[in-house]
Scaffold this active site. Structure first.
Site, short mmCIF file in Angstrom:
data_model
loop_
_atom_site.label_atom_id
_atom_site.label_comp_id
_atom_site.label_asym_id
_atom_site.label_seq_id
_atom_site.Cartn_x
_atom_site.Cartn_y
_atom_site.Cartn_z
N GLN A 93 -1.06 -13.38 8.74
CA GLN A 93 -1.25 -11.93 8.87
C GLN A 93 -2.19 -11.70 10.05
O GLN A 93 -3.23 -12.34 10.15
CB GLN A 93 -1.85 -11.36 7.59
CG GLN A 93 -1.14 -11.77 6.30
CD GLN A 93 0.09 -10.93 5.98
OE1 GLN A 93 0.40 -9.98 6.69
NE2 GLN A 93 0.80 -11.30 4.93
N GLU A 110 8.75 -21.42 0.81
CA GLU A 110 8.64 -20.94 2.19
C GLU A 110 9.59 -21.77 3.06
O GLU A 110 9.70 -22.97 2.88
CB GLU A 110 7.17 -21.10 2.64
CG GLU A 110 6.90 -21.21 4.11
CD GLU A 110 7.21 -19.93 4.89
OE1 GLU A 110 6.89 -18.84 4.42
OE2 GLU A 110 7.81 -20.05 5.98
N CYS A 131 0.36 0.26 29.62
CA CYS A 131 0.82 -0.25 28.32
C CYS A 131 0.88 0.92 27.36
O CYS A 131 -0.07 1.69 27.26
CB CYS A 131 -0.15 -1.31 27.80
SG CYS A 131 0.22 -1.84 26.10
N CYS A 163 -8.41 3.70 25.69
CA CYS A 163 -7.91 2.48 26.31
C CYS A 163 -7.51 2.78 27.75
O CYS A 163 -6.65 3.63 28.00
CB CYS A 163 -6.70 1.96 25.52
SG CYS A 163 -5.85 0.62 26.34
N CYS A 210 0.43 0.97 21.80
CA CYS A 210 -0.28 1.69 20.74
C CYS A 210 0.16 3.16 20.77
O CYS A 210 -0.54 4.02 21.30
CB CYS A 210 -1.79 1.59 20.93
SG CYS A 210 -2.41 -0.06 20.63
N CYS A 227 5.96 -5.19 4.76
CA CYS A 227 5.51 -4.63 6.04
C CYS A 227 6.55 -3.65 6.58
O CYS A 227 6.49 -3.23 7.73
CB CYS A 227 5.24 -5.75 7.05
SG CYS A 227 6.67 -6.77 7.38
C1 LIG Z 1 5.52 -11.69 6.11
S1 LIG Z 1 5.39 -13.44 6.14
C2 LIG Z 1 4.40 -13.70 4.71
C3 LIG Z 1 3.74 -15.03 4.58
C4 LIG Z 1 2.64 -15.15 3.53
N1 LIG Z 1 2.99 -14.54 2.28
C5 LIG Z 1 1.33 -14.63 4.06
O1 LIG Z 1 0.70 -13.78 3.43
O2 LIG Z 1 0.91 -15.10 5.15
C6 LIG Z 1 7.00 -13.93 5.70
C7 LIG Z 1 7.19 -15.43 5.57
O3 LIG Z 1 8.53 -15.65 5.12
C8 LIG Z 1 9.01 -16.84 5.72
N2 LIG Z 1 10.48 -16.77 5.60
C9 LIG Z 1 11.36 -16.12 6.39
N3 LIG Z 1 12.59 -16.26 5.90
C10 LIG Z 1 12.50 -17.00 4.78
C11 LIG Z 1 13.44 -17.47 3.82
N4 LIG Z 1 14.75 -17.19 3.94
N5 LIG Z 1 13.00 -18.20 2.78
C12 LIG Z 1 11.69 -18.50 2.65
N6 LIG Z 1 10.75 -18.09 3.54
C13 LIG Z 1 11.15 -17.34 4.58
C14 LIG Z 1 8.43 -16.80 7.11
O4 LIG Z 1 8.38 -18.10 7.66
C15 LIG Z 1 7.02 -16.22 6.84
O5 LIG Z 1 6.10 -17.26 6.60
#
Ligand SMILES: C[S@@+](CC[C@H](N)C(=O)[O-])C[C@H]1O[C@@H](n2cnc3c(N)ncnc32)[C@H](O)[C@@H]1O
Length: 374
Positions: free
Chosen positions: A211, A261, A11, A3, A14, A333
């Protein structure tokens, strides 16, 4: 991966770029196994490798420079723009779009926000590319000052980039280092970007999570479907369901699935996908995952959790521990908060795990863990 930005010291995002990819992956696997070493009886499947470049479906560019010569990239220590429009992590479609969007900034006279003097309008440009090559473009603005000019030049943008489907403006009036604000103004007719994953059309609206590595997301949901399928649950909750990736993948005849969610926009997307697929056993609700789950009297046969980096926390972990739920699928994650949460659920034993390299060239990764009671 080579890069020029990294080599020139412009930057350093990475941080592992100088390591051969096989070594990056082996180190992540070793680090994750060590974090979960205290939980005996865990079978590790081989890690899922990602392409090392051109895997990111979302460009989060900080605007800098001037109207005539905008930079799209990051800010240096003095708050001045560093242009990274050729970043090798982005998909080819994003890389092709960014110079055109820089021209749009000039054409629509969108003054890049200047952090040191707190002047200017355009803070960030957020662009997502779908697997079909369509684009969502979001302008993060300090105020509504430039909205009319963006609208006026949208025809030019659609001509220059016909693959642009969704356009919006996000208002972030505060002088804070946050990516976006609460208010979103849709500027296109289309409201969602169609993200086709494993033959399922997920719908992405401007303020929803997706994601960032589509190939890894596809593998994650495929594994989720397979592991959940083996346990043949009749009832499943998908907590932190986003636009419904896990819920829609694990849906099956005779199975009831509920997705929870916090983002109402994401729930609207998930419901749209469900309706298009004609799935009758799936429902979604907007709300706090912890409050919702801990208010239920009885658990389902299986719970999927995919929380943000902070993990599910003590309240939900303890509720799952005490609820008697037979199985949990935890997609994390952040293996540190995962290990902390697992320690709160001693009756739910991790039986199988697989690392997916969602974020090559950094120390981050996704790990999917199946927990079974007993
Ligand atoms: C790592 S993402 C995963 C989303 C989904 N499972 C995917 O594969 O795209 C985490 C999600 O949790 C939601 N989130 C954060 N805090 C939350 C809460 N207290 N209750 C419910 N959802 C929440 C976020 O808006 C986000 O969409």
């Amino acid at each position: 991966m080579q890069c020029d930005y990294y080599d020139a010291g412009r930057c350093r995002s990475c941080s592992l770029i100088e390591q051969p990819y096989a070594r990056q992956l082996a180190d992540k696997q070793a680090a994750c196994e060590e974090l979960l070493a205290g939980f005996g009886g865990l079978t590790w499947l081989p890690p899922v490798a990602s392409p090392q470049e051109r895997f990111r479906n979302k460009a989060k560019m900080v605007a800098g420079g001037t109207v005539e010569a905008p930079t799209l990239g990051i800010l240096d220590r003095d708050g001045l723009g560093v242009d990274l429009r050729g970043c090798g992590l982005h998909t080819d479609g994003l890389r092709a779009a960014l110079p055109v969007l820089a021209d749009f900034v000039t054409r629509a006279r969108l003054t890049p926000y200047d952090v040191p003097t707190r002047r200017g309008e355009l803070k960030h440009l957020l662009v997502t590319e779908s697997p079909d090559g369509e684009l969502m473009v979001r302008f993060v603005l300090r105020s509504e000052e430039s909205l009319a000019r963006i609208r006026k030049h949208l025809g030019w943008l659609h001509e220059a980039l016909p693959q642009v489907v969704v356009v919006s403006a996000n208002l972030q009036p505060e002088h804070k280092a946050v990516l976006e604000g609460e208010r979103e103004i849709l500027l296109s007719e289309a409201t969602t970007l169609r993200m086709r994953v494993n033959g399922i059309d997920l719908h992405l609206r401007p303020q929803s999570f997706f994601q960032t590595n589509t190939a890894m997301a596809a593998e994650l949901y495929r594994l989720g479907r397979e592991w959940v399928g083996e346990r043949a649950p009749e009832t499943v909750w998908d907590l932190y369901c986003g636009v419904g990736g896990f819920a829609l993948h694990v849906a099956a005849p005779g199975r009831e699935v509920v997705g929870i969610e916090v983002s109402a926009e994401a729930i609207a997307s998930a419901e749209q996908s469900r309706d298009e697929l004609g799935l009758t056993g799936v429902r979604f609700e907007a709300g706090d995952a912890i409050a919702w789950a801990t208010a239920r009297e009885a658990p389902p046969d299986l719970v999927v959790v995919n929380p943000p980096r902070r993990g599910i926390g003590a309240d939900l972990s303890r509720w799952l521990e005490e609820s008697g739920v037979p199985g949990v699928l935890y997609s994390s994650c952040n293996a540190q908060t995962l290990a902390r949460d697992l320690a709160e659920m001693p009756s739910l034993r991790p039986v199988r795990a697989r690392l997916l390299d969602m974020f090559p060239n950094t120390g981050h990764y996704e790990v999917l863990v199946l927990l079974a009671r007993g």
